[in-house]
Design a protein around this motif. Sequence first.
Motif, mmCIF file in Angstrom:
data_model
loop_
_atom_site.group_PDB
_atom_site.id
_atom_site.type_symbol
_atom_site.label_atom_id
_atom_site.label_comp_id
_atom_site.label_asym_id
_atom_site.label_seq_id
_atom_site.Cartn_x
_atom_site.Cartn_y
_atom_site.Cartn_z
ATOM 1 N N VAL A 74 53.955 60.920 35.907
ATOM 2 C CA VAL A 74 53.411 59.484 36.520
ATOM 3 C C VAL A 74 54.054 58.624 35.470
ATOM 4 O O VAL A 74 53.964 58.396 34.347
ATOM 5 C CB VAL A 74 52.198 59.159 36.522
ATOM 6 C CG1 VAL A 74 51.496 57.939 36.701
ATOM 7 C CG2 VAL A 74 51.258 60.298 37.294
ATOM 8 N N LEU A 75 54.809 57.513 36.109
ATOM 9 C CA LEU A 75 55.178 56.378 35.497
ATOM 10 C C LEU A 75 54.451 54.988 35.728
ATOM 11 O O LEU A 75 54.227 54.632 36.914
ATOM 12 C CB LEU A 75 56.744 56.028 35.885
ATOM 13 C CG LEU A 75 57.613 54.689 35.395
ATOM 14 C CD1 LEU A 75 57.492 54.745 33.618
ATOM 15 C CD2 LEU A 75 58.724 54.486 36.037
ATOM 16 N N VAL A 76 53.972 54.313 34.624
ATOM 17 C CA VAL A 76 52.933 53.163 34.797
ATOM 18 C C VAL A 76 53.858 51.985 34.231
ATOM 19 O O VAL A 76 54.251 52.091 32.982
ATOM 20 C CB VAL A 76 51.707 53.568 34.219
ATOM 21 C CG1 VAL A 76 50.951 52.134 34.784
ATOM 22 C CG2 VAL A 76 51.215 54.780 34.569
ATOM 23 N N ILE A 77 54.124 51.033 35.211
ATOM 24 C CA ILE A 77 54.811 49.828 34.554
ATOM 25 C C ILE A 77 54.005 48.728 34.412
ATOM 26 O O ILE A 77 53.255 48.423 35.519
ATOM 27 C CB ILE A 77 55.955 49.674 35.566
ATOM 28 C CG1 ILE A 77 56.829 50.617 35.892
ATOM 29 C CG2 ILE A 77 56.631 48.193 35.145
ATOM 30 C CD1 ILE A 77 57.959 50.234 37.089
ATOM 31 N N ALA A 98 44.581 54.156 41.494
ATOM 32 C CA ALA A 98 46.122 54.314 41.497
ATOM 33 C C ALA A 98 46.529 55.713 40.510
ATOM 34 O O ALA A 98 47.123 56.471 40.906
ATOM 35 C CB ALA A 98 46.823 53.193 41.065
ATOM 36 N N GLY A 99 45.636 55.485 39.495
ATOM 37 C CA GLY A 99 45.785 56.868 38.368
ATOM 38 C C GLY A 99 45.488 58.036 39.301
ATOM 39 O O GLY A 99 46.016 58.964 39.169
ATOM 40 N N GLU A 100 44.341 58.133 39.875
ATOM 41 C CA GLU A 100 43.758 59.306 40.575
ATOM 42 C C GLU A 100 44.781 59.701 41.556
ATOM 43 O O GLU A 100 45.377 60.617 41.753
ATOM 44 C CB GLU A 100 42.482 59.210 41.520
ATOM 45 C CG GLU A 100 41.215 58.933 40.616
ATOM 46 C CD GLU A 100 40.900 60.191 39.984
ATOM 47 O OE1 GLU A 100 41.353 61.161 40.099
ATOM 48 O OE2 GLU A 100 39.747 60.170 39.099
ATOM 49 N N GLY A 101 45.383 58.503 42.368
ATOM 50 C CA GLY A 101 46.096 58.692 43.657
ATOM 51 C C GLY A 101 47.459 59.274 43.089
ATOM 52 O O GLY A 101 48.146 60.313 43.485
ATOM 53 N N ALA A 102 48.135 58.633 42.029
ATOM 54 C CA ALA A 102 49.425 59.080 41.367
ATOM 55 C C ALA A 102 49.246 60.493 40.800
ATOM 56 O O ALA A 102 50.181 61.292 41.097
ATOM 57 C CB ALA A 102 49.854 58.123 40.264
ATOM 58 N N ALA A 103 48.161 60.778 40.068
ATOM 59 C CA ALA A 103 48.015 62.183 39.689
ATOM 60 C C ALA A 103 47.920 63.256 40.840
ATOM 61 O O ALA A 103 48.730 64.305 40.684
ATOM 62 C CB ALA A 103 46.564 62.336 39.000
#
Lengths: 465, 382
Positions: free
Chosen positions: A10-13, A455-460
């Motif tokens: 996961v990349l978070v900007i 978003a963190g859940e979805g991205a994971a």
Amino acid sequence: MVDLAKRYDVLVIGGGNAVLCAAITARRRGCSVLVLEAAPKFYRGGNTRHTRNIRVAHDGPSGLMTGAYPEEEFWADLQRVTGGETDEHLARRMIRLSKELQSWLGAQGVHFQAPLQGSIGLDRTNAFFLGGGRAMLNALYRTALGLGVEALYDAEVVNLVVDGNRFVSAIVETATGRFAVEATSLVAAAGGFEANLEWLKQYWGDKADNFIIRGTPYNRGRVLRILLDNGIEPVGDPTQCHAVALDVRAPRFDGGIITRLDSIVYGIVVNRDSQRFYDEDEDMWPKRYAIWGRLIAAEPGQIAFSIHDARMEGRFIPPPFPAIKADTIPELAVKLGLDGAALAATVAAFNEAVRPGTFDTTKLDDCRTEGLELPKTHWATPLDRPPFSAYPLRPGITFTYLGTRVDDRGRILMAGGAPSANMFAAGEIMAGNILGKGYLAGIGMTIGGVSGRVAGEGAAAHAFN
Amino acid sequence: MRSIDELSPPPAFPLWAKSHSTAALDEADRVATICNSCRYCEGLCAVFPAMETRTIFAAGDLNYLANLCHGCGACYDDCQFSPPHEFAVNVPKTFETLRAESYQAYAWPRAFAPAFERNGLVISLVAAASVAVFVLGFVGLGDPAVLFTTQTGAGAFYRLMPHEAMVALFGAAFLYAIIAIAMGLRSFWRDSGGSGVDIAASLKALRDAGTLRYLDGGGAGCDISGKATPDRRRLYHHFTSYGFLLCLASTSVATLYHYLLGREAPYPWYDLPVLLGTAGGVGLIIGPVGLLVAKWDRNPALRDAKRLGMDVAFLVMLLLTSLTGLLLLGLRATPAMGILLALHLGVVFSLFVTMPYGKFVHGLYRFAALLRFAGESRTRGS
């Protein structure tokens, strides 16, 4: 050391509340997570560093909050301030999830405190961060880094490689060069474009030269621009921004909350022609803050002056810069660069029109003017007790409303409405889904916290598929 | 109506006023004014609520706030306006500087105020001179046959220095210290606008001082950013201050023994003065060492380098007091006792006479500030 050659799950900007909620959530699911923050370490976190509280629904006394703040009431408040410009499904879901947000943040090391003095009326609806937003950020960074989230500062994402609706890689510029960073999922949480004067000028013209930006100079909206250029579905009025009245002496960027003026309702506000231009007491705090930025932006030179007399001294939170004072109105006018006769005439006409009443700022009182073309409907008292004080005002831009549309799993919607395969958005960059206009104290942090976790859940979840 | 072009830009309005007698007061005023318009740190400690009850800061107010500040450091990390921000708000450092300046401003008599200028040097010189005088005095005035041989049993110490002489010298030094400190405190209390106190406020102040309530950043900890080790200053300070009080208790009990019971020092290891003194001495080793290490580990941005000498001198003096005291206890049945006694007495004497002119006063000014805060909070009804 951060290894930009590695492929991350996961990349978070971005660098604020939404980013850390997303990064911590994904990391706790077992993902490798990289955070790319364009700002230097001290200025990390965008507008989060200037916040102080978060609005959360709760069914009874919770933590340091009194009473209950039911979901329905939160929803009613949101409808009221947005005038219905909100996505009901997303908004209601956010409100529901806000109920567990405070305890979750607490578990990530964020400390809370009793409501601050002078923040009347928020003790029931908002939880206050001990030490304010930067303390909250510090706690979240400590937790995130402790969990193994990697973070780079001074790392600006200058482009995204997007294949159709799928994120492939991000092009990032750091002090050591330009790199393409690959990741399975992307969370874009890099805020709005409030510090991008060129972009603001597209809608405001040269007036934007007189705008003061309340947050850091790093809120330039570059990621939002890249997403828009890659065909995502926008949300929110691009021309609109949240703007309050700030002291003209505020730094151009990052003066935060302290340069705002609470003096407006305690006197009159004139433009540089010494004329009043709006009823100073049309509405109660906090809504009154949010109208004055735009009002002053519409005045010549984007400048105005809040003037009060000695009897109102000490009634509002003292601003950091001293008032400009004089014993007579004409002398004050000279110090302000105004026409003495014109200001004296405005004040005389105002004083003449004030009707007796019982001054009471805890309610819309009966102190008002009569016979003025532009009335002051409450808290009107004559300006006749020297010394007279003035604060020079400019529009202060807090945030912009333009963003990317998302679904209830935090996925970015492409033009036409189909969700992206692996691009998620959180925080201010998608706040326009919920907050089409207006503002509710602390709701930016609610949107950021909830959307970050979603978003963190979805991205994971995507990274593991 | 005039057009935009006809008008000059607004005049340059003043930013922060400079109205005080020293740069440290002006900077404290500027910082307090900024803090007062923000208030995010309200939950961290007593300083910020105390600030918020004022809109204008007189020198006495600022000295009060500076001494109310425990220097914990939490607000620096929490502040969105700390350096490199252009507002450059640094409450811990600003108040550290002003605190030291206030000790000097209230020092009594005024002639000794410059002792705070280069405090580390002054304290070192006084300590060295005091030790030298005791050693030379013992050697020059005493009987070498007594000084360099083993002395045991009741009255062993007094064969080196008559009890009356010891009491007169240390009593006078102690009394002087108390008077000088009391005079300074009185000026501070008046200047800071302090008035009468009641029992409840006194109890609250005692509790807040005794537990160092405000040395924890409101529960979130302080000066913790970028640190591998947790901040344990509160623990080490407890070792130091309670160690000091135990030593004081030891001396007091011994005095009572001497005059009421007619029992002369040295006392056996299991006797109360020795037990209290040993426990206190151990505390006065662990505490100062811990605080010295913490001082080195402290975020340099929070430190006023010019004041470091004062802090270090005081900690080292406490450390020397306990080290020489414990050595004396351990070796009192050997021929080294004579010289060790001279050393210990020299250190303790210089500790006493420099008390009003060193970091020791911080505890009393801090307590006075807490007392005033407790009184104020009660008046405000919060």
